[in-house]
Design an enzyme around this catalytic site. Structure first.
Site, PDB file in Angstrom:
ATOM      1  CB  THR A   1      -0.911   0.009   1.248  1.00 11.75           C
ATOM      2  OG1 THR A   1      -1.552   1.295   1.357  1.00 11.75           O
ATOM      3  CG2 THR A   1      -0.111  -0.237   2.517  1.00 11.75           C
TER       4      THR A   1
ATOM      5  CE1 TYR B   1      -3.948  -1.879   5.680  1.00  9.50           C
ATOM      6  CE2 TYR B   1      -3.252   0.313   5.009  1.00  9.50           C
ATOM      7  CZ  TYR B   1      -3.666  -0.959   4.686  1.00  9.50           C
ATOM      8  OH  TYR B   1      -3.802  -1.318   3.363  1.00  9.50           O
TER       9      TYR B   1
END
Length: 354
Positions: free
Chosen positions: A132, A175
């Site tokens: 990501t 995250y």
């Protein structure tokens, strides 16, 4: 170039009933590959995606219900594979803040389970990882951006072509930490163990089969909110910018790296729409309105780790594989709206008949 289609062994997709995973599975099965999906089937929409895949491809796609946190389940799935596309993950920053241990176990430990299964039981298999842009952190300070109409842009013109893979990592939020740790493990297993791994650091992927929520899949979430007539909450001021990539183009990129893994092994690539497909939240609302009607929205505080501006520099991926986005954002948004509008109408019809 590796000829993966020459073998009847399956390509394993972890999280293969999710949005990107099911689009990958559909393309692979269409071109003649056998696909084994490992998915826990706990997220909204994934069972519907599973039924869609089976209805289209029958026995060419096998769905195994399981969790990547269970190493035995992972080993059993990966042993017979000719390649592994690892997309199973906890995907929301907000959930990672609420439950950082769960986030770590799924994203970091789960990825290590996949890597160890490949290393110990199937070291010739290619393994691609869905990372990501969040691994880069906030990237840019408030004093380094300027507002231009309804969007932010970097003051330094050198940044405007996008963020390259050379940008330093700045893992922000649980995250970001869990995905960043997994990202680095995948990269390092190519260096230390010689595995055929590659990392794809994805920006905003959107398109059909996406069930957007406030926490993940923001483009689909905005379109769905307009279709349903429900108000949106914009965290920040709405001028934050992301580059968006249509899912069919993302699948093209994944398969380009997979089929060219002998040259791409050990590499890290940014995967997004690039500067030509960059859009702010407020600009998106203006584009949705003619398609789906007025969008009602309000504002709330910025969330931890929110990036005011992120655009992928996709030069490295283009040079390595020849890939580039083919779908304009306007065309991709129309496609997503059409799919969501049809599905929303069908769902409303079922509710009316119930």
């Amino acid at each position: 170039m590796t000829n993966l289609a020459s073998s009847s062994a399956p390509i394993v997709i972890t999280g293969g009933c999710g949005f990107i995973g099911c689009n990958l599975a559909d393309r692979l099965a269409t071109r003649g590959d056998n696909v084994l999906i490992l998915d826990s089937l706990i997220r909204a929409g994934v069972r519907e995606n599973a039924q869609w895949l089976k209805s289209r491809h029958g026995d060419r796609i096998t769905i195994a219900v399981g969790d990547i946190r269970d190493p035995i389940t992972v080993i059993d799935s990966i042993k017979p594979a000719k390649a592994v596309l690892h997309l199973a993950a906890q995907v929301a920053v907000t959930s990672s803040i609420d439950s950082p241990m769960d986030d770590f176990e799924i994203n970091a430990r789960g990825t290590l389970n996949v890597l160890e299964a490949v290393r110990l039981h199937n070291p010739s298999a290619a393994m691609l990882f869905a990372s990501t842009n969040k691994v880069y952190g906030r990237l840019i300070g408030n004093d380094q951006i300027a507002r231009n109409g309804q969007r932010y842009q970097p003051i330094d013109p050198a940044m405007r072509p996008g963020v390259s893979e050379a940008a330093p990592l700045d893992l922000y939020s649980p995250y970001g930490c869990s995905k960043g740790a997994a990202d680095q493990y995948v990269h390092d297993y190519a260096r230390v163990y010689g595995l055929k791994t590659a990392v794809l650091r994805m920006s905003c992927i959107y398109g059909p089969r996406q069930f957007g929520t406030e926490d993940q899949g923001w483009i689909a979430h905005f379109v769905l909110s307009a279709l349903r007539g429900t108000p949106l909450t914009i965290y920040g001021d709405g001028c934050q910018v992301r580059d968006a990539l249509y899912v069919a183009d993302a699948v093209d990129a994944w398969l380009a790296v997979l089929d060219g893994i002998d040259a791409a092994r050990g590499r890290v690539f940014n995967l997004g729409g690039g500067p030509s497909n960059a859009i702010s939240l407020l600009e998106l609302i203006d584009l949705i309105t003619p398609l789906a009607g007025p969008v009602s929205f309000g504002f709330a505080d910025w969330r931890p780790g929110d990036q005011p501006w992120y655009v992928s520099d996709i030069t490295a991926l283009n040079r390595a594989t020849g890939w580039q986005p083919r779908t304009t954002f306007a065309d991709g948004l129309r496609s997503l709206h059409g799919w969501l509008a049809e599905r929303f109408a069908q769902a409303s019809g079922r509710e009316a008949l119930a």
